[in-house]
Write a protein that holds these residues in place. Structure first.
Motif, PDB file in Angstrom:
ATOM      1  N   MET A   1      12.076  12.056  40.900  1.00 18.03           N
ATOM      2  CA  MET A   1      12.259  11.695  39.493  1.00 18.03           C
ATOM      3  C   MET A   1      11.620  10.346  39.202  1.00 18.03           C
ATOM      4  SD  MET A   1      15.812  11.246  37.325  1.00 18.03           S
ATOM      5  CE  MET A   1      16.130  13.003  37.310  1.00 18.03           C
ATOM      6  N   PHE A   2      10.861  10.263  38.117  1.00 18.14           N
ATOM      7  CA  PHE A   2      10.176   9.034  37.714  1.00 18.14           C
ATOM      8  C   PHE A   2       9.297   8.475  38.837  1.00 18.14           C
ATOM      9  CE2 PHE A   2      14.268   8.668  35.193  1.00 18.14           C
ATOM     10  CZ  PHE A   2      13.715   9.167  34.023  1.00 18.14           C
ATOM     11  N   ASP A   3       8.838   9.328  39.744  1.00 13.92           N
ATOM     12  CA  ASP A   3       8.006   8.937  40.884  1.00 13.92           C
ATOM     13  C   ASP A   3       8.726   8.021  41.866  1.00 13.92           C
ATOM     14  OD1 ASP A   3       5.772  10.412  40.033  1.00 13.92           O
ATOM     15  OD2 ASP A   3       5.144   8.796  38.691  1.00 13.92           O
ATOM     16  N   LEU A   4      10.035   8.023  41.839  1.00 15.76           N
ATOM     17  CA  LEU A   4      10.807   7.223  42.785  1.00 15.76           C
ATOM     18  C   LEU A   4      10.908   7.953  44.117  1.00 15.76           C
ATOM     19  CD1 LEU A   4      13.717   6.207  40.403  1.00 15.76           C
ATOM     20  CD2 LEU A   4      11.898   4.690  41.220  1.00 15.76           C
ATOM     21  N   THR A   5      10.936   7.196  45.195  1.00 15.97           N
ATOM     22  CA  THR A   5      11.114   7.788  46.509  1.00 15.97           C
ATOM     23  C   THR A   5      12.575   8.217  46.677  1.00 15.97           C
ATOM     24  OG1 THR A   5      11.729   5.714  47.587  1.00 15.97           O
ATOM     25  CG2 THR A   5       9.346   6.220  47.409  1.00 15.97           C
ATOM     26  N   PRO A   6      12.860   9.107  47.627  1.00 12.24           N
ATOM     27  CA  PRO A   6      14.257   9.490  47.874  1.00 12.24           C
ATOM     28  C   PRO A   6      15.148   8.276  48.180  1.00 12.24           C
ATOM     29  CG  PRO A   6      12.781  11.044  48.947  1.00 12.24           C
ATOM     30  CD  PRO A   6      11.914   9.927  48.420  1.00 12.24           C
ATOM     31  N   LYS A   7      14.626   7.291  48.910  1.00 11.98           N
ATOM     32  CA  LYS A   7      15.422   6.104  49.219  1.00 11.98           C
ATOM     33  C   LYS A   7      15.724   5.314  47.956  1.00 11.98           C
ATOM     34  CE  LYS A   7      15.425   1.847  51.953  1.00 11.98           C
ATOM     35  NZ  LYS A   7      14.666   1.008  52.944  1.00 11.98           N
ATOM     36  N   GLU A   8      14.717   5.139  47.099  1.00 18.84           N
ATOM     37  CA  GLU A   8      14.939   4.409  45.844  1.00 18.84           C
ATOM     38  C   GLU A   8      15.957   5.127  44.975  1.00 18.84           C
ATOM     39  OE1 GLU A   8      10.404   2.534  45.556  1.00 18.84           O
ATOM     40  OE2 GLU A   8      10.912   4.436  44.572  1.00 18.84           O
ATOM     41  N   GLN A   9      15.838   6.441  44.890  1.00 14.14           N
ATOM     42  CA  GLN A   9      16.797   7.210  44.099  1.00 14.14           C
ATOM     43  C   GLN A   9      18.203   7.087  44.672  1.00 14.14           C
ATOM     44  OE1 GLN A   9      15.770  11.143  42.569  1.00 14.14           O
ATOM     45  NE2 GLN A   9      13.700  10.884  43.384  1.00 14.14           N
ATOM     46  N   ARG A  10      18.313   7.105  45.976  1.00 16.63           N
ATOM     47  CA  ARG A  10      19.624   7.013  46.611  1.00 16.63           C
ATOM     48  C   ARG A  10      20.298   5.677  46.288  1.00 16.63           C
ATOM     49  NH1 ARG A  10      17.961   8.233  51.091  1.00 16.63           N
ATOM     50  NH2 ARG A  10      17.793   6.207  52.126  1.00 16.63           N
ATOM     51  N   ILE A  11      19.522   4.599  46.341  1.00 15.17           N
ATOM     52  CA  ILE A  11      20.074   3.278  46.015  1.00 15.17           C
ATOM     53  C   ILE A  11      20.523   3.230  44.558  1.00 15.17           C
ATOM     54  CG2 ILE A  11      19.517   0.832  45.736  1.00 15.17           C
ATOM     55  CD1 ILE A  11      17.560   1.166  48.099  1.00 15.17           C
ATOM     56  N   LEU A  12      19.655   3.674  43.673  1.00 16.85           N
ATOM     57  CA  LEU A  12      19.942   3.567  42.250  1.00 16.85           C
ATOM     58  C   LEU A  12      21.028   4.529  41.809  1.00 16.85           C
ATOM     59  CD1 LEU A  12      16.255   3.183  41.021  1.00 16.85           C
ATOM     60  CD2 LEU A  12      18.016   1.408  41.010  1.00 16.85           C
ATOM     61  N   ARG A  13      21.151   5.690  42.461  1.00 18.11           N
ATOM     62  CA  ARG A  13      22.198   6.634  42.108  1.00 18.11           C
ATOM     63  C   ARG A  13      23.590   6.056  42.376  1.00 18.11           C
ATOM     64  NH1 ARG A  13      20.626  10.350  38.499  1.00 18.11           N
ATOM     65  NH2 ARG A  13      18.794  11.526  39.172  1.00 18.11           N
ATOM     66  N   GLN A  14      23.669   5.149  43.329  1.00 13.08           N
ATOM     67  CA  GLN A  14      24.956   4.523  43.626  1.00 13.08           C
ATOM     68  C   GLN A  14      25.393   3.554  42.530  1.00 13.08           C
ATOM     69  OE1 GLN A  14      24.824   2.713  47.532  1.00 13.08           O
ATOM     70  NE2 GLN A  14      23.799   4.496  48.418  1.00 13.08           N
ATOM     71  N   LEU A  15      24.438   3.126  41.714  1.00 14.32           N
ATOM     72  CA  LEU A  15      24.741   2.135  40.672  1.00 14.32           C
ATOM     73  C   LEU A  15      25.109   2.867  39.390  1.00 14.32           C
ATOM     74  CD1 LEU A  15      21.785  -0.320  41.412  1.00 14.32           C
ATOM     75  CD2 LEU A  15      24.016  -0.123  42.544  1.00 14.32           C
ATOM     76  N   SER A  16      26.246   3.524  39.416  1.00 17.15           N
ATOM     77  CA  SER A  16      26.616   4.472  38.370  1.00 17.15           C
ATOM     78  C   SER A  16      27.288   3.842  37.158  1.00 17.15           C
ATOM     79  CB  SER A  16      27.533   5.550  38.953  1.00 17.15           C
ATOM     80  OG  SER A  16      28.674   4.963  39.562  1.00 17.15           O
ATOM     81  N   THR A  17      27.639   2.570  37.237  1.00 18.97           N
ATOM     82  CA  THR A  17      28.244   1.871  36.101  1.00 18.97           C
ATOM     83  C   THR A  17      27.548   0.524  35.923  1.00 18.97           C
ATOM     84  OG1 THR A  17      29.896   0.663  37.403  1.00 18.97           O
ATOM     85  CG2 THR A  17      30.481   2.897  36.661  1.00 18.97           C
ATOM     86  N   PRO A  18      27.606  -0.051  34.738  1.00 19.31           N
ATOM     87  CA  PRO A  18      27.020  -1.391  34.551  1.00 19.31           C
ATOM     88  C   PRO A  18      27.602  -2.421  35.524  1.00 19.31           C
ATOM     89  CG  PRO A  18      27.406  -0.395  32.417  1.00 19.31           C
ATOM     90  CD  PRO A  18      28.035   0.525  33.429  1.00 19.31           C
ATOM     91  N   GLY A  19      28.889  -2.314  35.819  1.00 14.85           N
ATOM     92  CA  GLY A  19      29.488  -3.248  36.770  1.00 14.85           C
ATOM     93  C   GLY A  19      28.886  -3.136  38.152  1.00 14.85           C
ATOM     94  N   LYS A  20      28.607  -1.896  38.600  1.00 12.72           N
ATOM     95  CA  LYS A  20      27.977  -1.710  39.903  1.00 12.72           C
ATOM     96  C   LYS A  20      26.543  -2.222  39.898  1.00 12.72           C
ATOM     97  CE  LYS A  20      30.817   2.207  41.371  1.00 12.72           C
ATOM     98  NZ  LYS A  20      30.830   3.649  41.735  1.00 12.72           N
ATOM     99  N   VAL A  21      25.852  -2.043  38.766  1.00  9.86           N
ATOM    100  CA  VAL A  21      24.502  -2.596  38.653  1.00  9.86           C
ATOM    101  C   VAL A  21      24.554  -4.112  38.778  1.00  9.86           C
ATOM    102  CG1 VAL A  21      22.489  -2.862  37.163  1.00  9.86           C
ATOM    103  CG2 VAL A  21      23.711  -0.685  37.212  1.00  9.86           C
ATOM    104  N   GLN A  22      25.506  -4.724  38.079  1.00  6.18           N
ATOM    105  CA  GLN A  22      25.614  -6.182  38.132  1.00  6.18           C
ATOM    106  C   GLN A  22      25.945  -6.669  39.535  1.00  6.18           C
ATOM    107  OE1 GLN A  22      25.291  -8.727  35.223  1.00  6.18           O
ATOM    108  NE2 GLN A  22      24.604  -9.302  37.266  1.00  6.18           N
ATOM    109  N   ASP A  23      26.870  -5.999  40.197  1.00  7.82           N
ATOM    110  CA  ASP A  23      27.227  -6.396  41.568  1.00  7.82           C
ATOM    111  C   ASP A  23      26.013  -6.325  42.488  1.00  7.82           C
ATOM    112  OD1 ASP A  23      29.840  -6.803  40.794  1.00  7.82           O
ATOM    113  OD2 ASP A  23      30.548  -4.852  41.530  1.00  7.82           O
TER     114      ASP A  23
END
Length: 212
Positions: A1-23
């Motif tokens: 998706m969006f040309d992201l690698t599986p590793k990049e997607q895995r990291i970003l998928r974990q950031l499911s809320t704004p609070g997790k993104v901020q952390d």
């Protein structure tokens, strides 16, 4: 998706809320740009594990996008003697909040409790200061949807994506003060200035500091 690698997607998928993104952003050391100015894509930030304000905001916007939110950023414009600051903004139940990448104790995360973008921006006003304690926030942009930059590969490009900050400089901003108000602003008290000098990350030897 969006040309992201599986590793990049895995990291970003974990950031499911704004609070997790901020952390996540709080765990990334600040980018003091030791080798010169940068505006790196989220892919490069994920690899290098450093980010300054706009780099962090773009990474946050990408995380928002993967979880169904609009990838929105807002430019906070300071006086010519100070830096701009860029935040990633989001809505929950009709209220605005913000994720922010900063090295200082201020200009940080905002809970989604603000009715308008102006109200959100004004929450930064008192602490948006220079080293002399002068309040320097003067204007803000409308929320910019980063999908408008999909054609340049802003999410994954290896070279700097200067098109984004250049666009932020060019677009119209809403002024928040009249000239009379700007002239009559009170400086911060010494204890407030001292608190504002707290930083999370120390620059490496020879690296430049930034005020955002």
């Amino acid at each position: 998706m969006f040309d992201l690698t599986p590793k990049e997607q895995r990291i970003l998928r974990q950031l499911s809320t704004p609070g997790k993104v901020q952390d996540f952003l709080y765990r990334i050391p600040y980018n003091f740009e030791p080798n010169g100015d940068t505006c790196r894509s989220p892919r490069v930030v994920l690899r290098e594990r450093t980010a300054h304000c706009i780099e962090g905001a773009m990474l946050a916007a990408l995380a928002f996008r993967l979880h169904g939110r609009a990838p929105l950023i807002v430019d906070l414009e300071g006086t010519p003697q100070d830096c701009d600051h860029v935040i990633a903004v989001f809505q929950e139940k009709g209220k605005w909040g913000a994720v922010s990448s900063t090295n200082h104790s201020v200009l940080r995360f905002r809970d989604p409790v603000y009715a308008t973008i102006r109200e959100l921006v004004m929450s930064y006003f008192h602490e948006y200061t220079d080293h002399q304690g002068r309040k320097t926030l003067r204007a803000y942009s409308r929320p910019i949807n980063l999908s408008r930059f999909d054609h340049i590969g802003w999410m994954t490009r290896e070279s700097d994506v200067w098109e984004v900050p250049e666009y932020l400089v060019e677009i119209g901003h809403t002024r928040i003060l009249t000239p009379t108000q700007a002239r009559s602003l009170r400086r911060q008290e010494p204890i407030e200035r001292k608190a504002g000098e707290m930083v999370q990350w120390k620059p490496l030897h020879g690296a430049r500091g930034r005020t955002s």
